[in-house]
Design an enzyme around this catalytic site. Structure first.
Site, PDB file in Angstrom:
ATOM      1  N   ARG A 108      59.521  10.577  60.732  1.00 28.23           N
ATOM      2  CA  ARG A 108      59.147   9.167  60.656  1.00 28.23           C
ATOM      3  C   ARG A 108      60.352   8.366  60.188  1.00 28.23           C
ATOM      4  O   ARG A 108      61.283   8.903  59.593  1.00 28.23           O
ATOM      5  CB  ARG A 108      57.964   8.989  59.719  1.00 28.23           C
ATOM      6  N   GLU A 119      45.842   4.011  63.715  1.00 30.83           N
ATOM      7  CA  GLU A 119      44.563   3.820  63.052  1.00 30.83           C
ATOM      8  C   GLU A 119      44.488   2.327  62.714  1.00 30.83           C
ATOM      9  O   GLU A 119      45.432   1.787  62.121  1.00 30.83           O
ATOM     10  CB  GLU A 119      44.490   4.625  61.744  1.00 30.83           C
ATOM     11  N   LYS A 161      51.614   2.435  55.042  1.00 30.95           N
ATOM     12  CA  LYS A 161      50.559   1.429  55.165  1.00 30.95           C
ATOM     13  C   LYS A 161      49.889   1.164  53.828  1.00 30.95           C
ATOM     14  O   LYS A 161      49.488   0.045  53.549  1.00 30.95           O
ATOM     15  CB  LYS A 161      49.524   1.899  56.180  1.00 30.95           C
TER      16      LYS A 161
END
Length: 558
Positions: A263, A36, A273
């Site tokens: 992750r 994104e 983020k």
RNA sequence: UGGGGCGUAGCCAAGCGGUUAAGGCACCGGUUUUUGGUACCGGCACUCCCAGGUUCGAAUCCUGGCGCCCCAGCCA
């Protein structure tokens, strides 16, 4: 694919792919990396990039770059630009296959209409708060929305008017009609379209006033790109039934398989983020590419190489187990690469003056010094020498422990690539601080060892007459605790000493360094010329990582 | 008291009913060395979260515990 002598990469995802290839389920594999564009990529994304592109490479498949740009509020073109740059820098190529989820807004809209027609979606007029309320809790079933049984025709009409911009933000949404009593909360009639007026989308401008949600968009985008294996992180495991539900409800020509992996977590940093954005926006670091940041851009500016990062991603593996990787693995990867490829240089970070009393005042010499002790092919450069030198303050001790093998009063030490010197006298200022060492050199020791005695230590030095002053930035971990995210107040765990700038004296050859060029400063560490601030007039070097220091361990033990 | 996952050394991680339980990082010794670096050699899990069970044989299969992670955005 794999040489017979290199260990075969084995992980559960590759096993699935190999079995799908063997069974003939797929003849070619297609993956995608779907960032994104709402921030810069970090080392955790590198894991995903290496996985997706790596697997495509190894099985002769393709990997697309696809921007998941369905939330125009948080996304922008600068992030798109930076992401492209980072993926390319890591060494991957998506050829002509760079896509945006927004490329599919029209077909996605049609799919939504089809869902309504099939009675599998409806326009809901509940407010966000009401929807939350109707959803129930983790342990209690939700209740049906009063709009759930609205007619297909009415939903169709309302949805068209949502698109046309007739309704204000938040007044209505399109929802999938699944099961308000599902034990999986994601299946309780999830929202698939929301109204967003007046935002300028970086790709589609003001063309749309409704935007699709992730769950609806992602599976269909994968399908449109004929992705075979859609790799994502563990938190989407609960969404897989939804992923499959849309594809089944729409009877699509292919049905990608979503596979989840853990992750990356790295010690002494944060990898979300949201938090990285906060570090930048809050001014806790200088920028997204601050060398202390775990972003790809930060690591690049710090001096990391693409190879070292790809190697790291291979070393940490791919599994479904939550883990937190030690920094040493990353550091080991960059040391390994730079040990082989970085030119050696001499730089004194904390200078102490040495005067060679028996070396003629006017005399100067120039030594041809190899750029790499084990690689003659890497060439050599001239290094000037004269009567006055700088050495590292830590390389001299008046009273030293027995194991100290550097310079002591009355003792000898080898100047790297030059002579053996003896310290005859220590000069101190009024405060008692050592300001100068008066030494004598042995002219017989250039390129040869004295026969009558053993000189064990070797130290680095820079000619005071020729040395160049440089700013050297010494970086340390950004946080003081291994898992800052687990902290009550994670920002308070920021390491106040994560950056120490010193004025060093470096050999003249270093002034010619190109921005971004990497070196080993002998006995000290790996450094690179800062790509933003370095110039011949004002040299600036970043410490990528220190050399292993077994003396520090010995000294530390006392 | 809902659902979905995970648990092999200090940290990652192979393993897929029969292996002396890979490998890397870290760590500890030693050799070489004009970088206390590098390279090289050696050491480092009688045991796989725990307890039962199945089996000639279990880290691998079964049952029951325990621990940890994720999910109640009109974020992704």
């Amino acid at each position: 694919m794999n040489d017979s002598d290199t260990p075969k990469k084995s992980n559960f995802i590759r096993q699935i792919i190999e079995s799908d290839l063997a069974s003939g389920k797929h003849v070619a594999i297609q993956t995608r990396f779907p960032p994104e564009p709402n921030g810069y990529l970090h080392i955790g994304h590198a894991k995903s990039i290496c996985l997706n592109f790596g697997v495509a490479e190894d099985y002769d498949g393709r990997c697309n770059l696809r921007f998941d740009d369905t939330n125009p509020h948080k996304e922008n073109a600068e992030f798109v630009r930076a992401i492209e740059e980072d993926v390319r820098w890591l060494g991957y190529d998506w050829e002509e296959r760079m896509f945006f989820a927004s490329d599919y807004f029209e077909p996605l809209y049609e799919f939504a209409v089809e869902l309504i027609r099939r009675g599998r979606a409806y326009v809901c007029d509940l407010t966000a708060e009401q929807i939350r309320d109707y959803r129930g809790t983790l342990t209690e079933a939700g209740r049906d929305s009063p709009y759930r049984e609205r007619s297909v025709e009415e939903s169709l009409d309302l949805f068209a008017r949502m698109r046309a911009g007739e309704f204000p933000d938040g007044s209505r949404v399109l929802r999938a009609k699944i099961d308000m009593a599902s034990p999986n909360i994601n299946l309780r009639d999830p929202t698939i379209y929301r109204i967003r007026h007046g935002v300028i989308h970086h790709q589609t401008g003001d063309e749309w006033s409704i935007y699709p949600m992730y769950d609806f968009t992602h599976c269909l985008s994968d399908m449109l790109e004929e992705v075979t294996h859609s790799l994502c992180t563990l938190e989407f495991e609960d969404h897989r039934p939804l992923y499959d539900w849309f594809l089944d409800a729409l009877e699509t020509p292919c049905h990608p398989r979503q596979i989840e992996f853990a992750r990356l977590n790295l010690e002494y940093t944060v990898l979300s983020k949201r938090k990285l954005t906060e570090l930048v926006d809050g001014g806790h670091v200088e920028s997204w590419d601050d060398p202390r940041m775990p972003t790809i851009a930060g690591l690049r500016r710090r001096g990391y190489t693409p190879v070292s990062i790809r190697n790291f991603c291979e070393r940490i593996g791919v599994t479904k187990a939550d883990s937190r990787v030690e920094m040493q693995i990353l550091e080991g990867c960059i040391r390994e690469d730079l040990e082989q490829h970085a030119n050696r240089r001499l730089a004194v970070l904390d200078p102490l003056k040495v005067v060679l009393t028996n070396y003629p005042e006017e005399r100067e010499e120039e030594f041809e010094v190899p750029n790499h002790p084990q690689e003659p092919g890497m060439g050599e450069r001239p290094v000037p020498f004269c009567r006055e030198l700088w050495i590292e303050r830590a390389d001299f001790m008046e009273e030293a422990p027995r194991k100290f093998k550097r310079l002591v009063t009355g003792g000898e030490v080898r100047l790297r690539n030059a002579y053996v010197i003896r310290c005859d006298e220590v000069v101190k200022d009024d405060a008692g601080e050592i300001v100068e060492l008066r030494c004598s050199y042995d002219p017989e020791t250039l390129g040869r060892n004295p026969e009558d005695r053993k000189v064990k230590g070797v130290i680095h030095w820079v000619s005071a007459r020729h040395g160049v002053s440089a700013e050297v930035r010494l970086y340390d971990r950004l946080f003081t605790v291994p898992n800052p995210e687990g902290e009550e107040d994670w920002l308070s765990a920021i390491n106040p000493e994560s950056l120490e700038a010193v004025t060093a004296v470096v050999e003249p050859a270093l002034a010619d360094a190109a921005p971004g060029e990497r070196f080993q400063f002998e006995r000290t560490g790996y450094f690179c010329a800062d790509r933003r601030d370095h110039s011949a007039e004002r040299p600036v070097f970043n410490r990528t990582v220190a050399l292993r220091d077994s003396w520090a361990k010995i000294a530390g033990k006392g």
